[in-house]
Enzyme design. Structure first.
Site, PDB file in Angstrom:
ATOM      1  N   HIS A  52     -22.853  18.760 -12.758  1.00  0.00           N
ATOM      2  CA  HIS A  52     -23.631  17.715 -11.923  1.00  0.00           C
ATOM      3  C   HIS A  52     -24.444  18.543 -10.867  1.00  0.00           C
ATOM      4  O   HIS A  52     -23.883  19.771 -10.361  1.00  0.00           O
ATOM      5  CB  HIS A  52     -23.202  16.568 -11.190  1.00  0.00           C
ATOM      6  N   ASN A  97     -21.803  23.196  -7.958  1.00  0.00           N
ATOM      7  CA  ASN A  97     -20.815  24.058  -7.623  1.00  0.00           C
ATOM      8  C   ASN A  97     -19.833  24.226  -9.066  1.00  0.00           C
ATOM      9  O   ASN A  97     -19.396  23.387  -9.524  1.00  0.00           O
ATOM     10  CB  ASN A  97     -19.823  23.263  -6.671  1.00  0.00           C
ATOM     11  N   ASP A  99     -24.964  10.213  -3.765  1.00  0.00           N
ATOM     12  CA  ASP A  99     -23.669  10.713  -3.353  1.00  0.00           C
ATOM     13  C   ASP A  99     -23.085   9.871  -2.271  1.00  0.00           C
ATOM     14  O   ASP A  99     -23.386   9.152  -1.552  1.00  0.00           O
ATOM     15  CB  ASP A  99     -23.704  12.067  -2.738  1.00  0.00           C
ATOM     16  N   GLN A 113     -16.277  22.808  -6.423  1.00  0.00           N
ATOM     17  CA  GLN A 113     -16.204  21.621  -7.364  1.00  0.00           C
ATOM     18  C   GLN A 113     -15.124  20.895  -7.327  1.00  0.00           C
ATOM     19  O   GLN A 113     -14.088  21.295  -7.565  1.00  0.00           O
ATOM     20  CB  GLN A 113     -16.592  22.305  -8.924  1.00  0.00           C
TER      21      GLN A 113
HETATM   22  P1  5GP Z   1     -18.564  18.549  -6.221  1.00  0.00           P
HETATM   23  O1  5GP Z   1     -17.706  18.726  -5.206  1.00  0.00           O
HETATM   24  O2  5GP Z   1     -17.713  18.382  -7.490  1.00  0.00           O
HETATM   25  O3  5GP Z   1     -19.684  19.575  -6.187  1.00  0.00           O
HETATM   26  O4  5GP Z   1     -19.310  17.232  -5.804  1.00  0.00           O
HETATM   27  C1  5GP Z   1     -18.925  16.036  -6.191  1.00  0.00           C
HETATM   28  C2  5GP Z   1     -19.534  15.087  -5.480  1.00  0.00           C
HETATM   29  O5  5GP Z   1     -19.309  13.623  -5.804  1.00  0.00           O
HETATM   30  C3  5GP Z   1     -18.936  14.981  -3.938  1.00  0.00           C
HETATM   31  O6  5GP Z   1     -20.426  15.276  -3.180  1.00  0.00           O
HETATM   32  C4  5GP Z   1     -18.727  13.745  -3.786  1.00  0.00           C
HETATM   33  O7  5GP Z   1     -19.037  13.107  -2.512  1.00  0.00           O
HETATM   34  C5  5GP Z   1     -19.129  12.858  -4.827  1.00  0.00           C
HETATM   35  N1  5GP Z   1     -18.504  11.859  -5.134  1.00  0.00           N
HETATM   36  C6  5GP Z   1     -17.094  11.690  -5.425  1.00  0.00           C
HETATM   37  N2  5GP Z   1     -16.826  10.480  -5.905  1.00  0.00           N
HETATM   38  C7  5GP Z   1     -17.952   9.746  -5.923  1.00  0.00           C
HETATM   39  C8  5GP Z   1     -18.297   8.428  -6.441  1.00  0.00           C
HETATM   40  O8  5GP Z   1     -17.299   7.652  -6.875  1.00  0.00           O
HETATM   41  N3  5GP Z   1     -19.404   7.873  -6.497  1.00  0.00           N
HETATM   42  C9  5GP Z   1     -20.538   8.776  -5.882  1.00  0.00           C
HETATM   43  N4  5GP Z   1     -21.659   8.287  -5.918  1.00  0.00           N
HETATM   44  N5  5GP Z   1     -20.177  10.044  -5.516  1.00  0.00           N
HETATM   45  C10 5GP Z   1     -18.876  10.499  -5.539  1.00  0.00           C
END
Ligand code: 5GP
Length: 111
Positions: free
Chosen positions: A98, A85, A29, A92
């Site tokens: 993911h 999420n 992440d 999310q």
């Molecule tokens: P969500 O909030 O959708 O459950 O999780 C998305 C996750 O993706 C977050 O923890 C955020 O830090 C991560 N994330 C967002 N953009 C990028 C990216 O460009 N590269 C990586 N490796 N992680 C990302």
């Protein structure tokens, strides 16, 4: 649908890959919330858990197996979380399914 994860899967954006096969990619992440914070991502474009169809159920087992292996590799088998999420209200932000594999620090609340 073309999210940042689709671009990472296609190689159009960089990421620190920790596991990859034909169906699954795992990356670190970019904003880790724990010492180990890995995103386990099916390559198939599924927006969220709620959209998952029965034909995709085998992916869930494979994601769990990848999580188990990464938990061993990163030495967090004594305590980790594997969470997804589902929906904006749950936090999310990227609408490509993911799972967050998080460990390496005490996590006592779900908030
Ligand atoms: P969500 O909030 O959708 O459950 O999780 C998305 C996750 O993706 C977050 O923890 C955020 O830090 C991560 N994330 C967002 N953009 C990028 C990216 O460009 N590269 C990586 N490796 N992680 C990302």
């Amino acid at each position: 649908m073309s999210t940042v994860f689709s671009k990472i899967i296609k190689g159009e954006l960089p990421a620190e890959k920790v596991f990859e096969n034909e169906r699954i990619l795992a990356i670190k992440d970019i904003f880790p919330k724990a010492p180990t914070h890995i995103l386990i991502i099916p390559k198939k474009e599924i927006p969220d858990l709620q959209s998952l169809q029965p034909e995709d159920y085998p992916l869930l087992g494979e994601i769990v197996a990848v999580a188990q292996e990464l938990a061993k590799k990163y030495k967090i088998t004594d305590g980790y979380r594997l969470i997804t999420n589902n929906g904006a209200q749950a936090g999310q932000t990227i609408f490509h399914l993911h799972f967050h594999l998080m460990g390496g620090r005490p996590m006592t609340t779900l908030g």
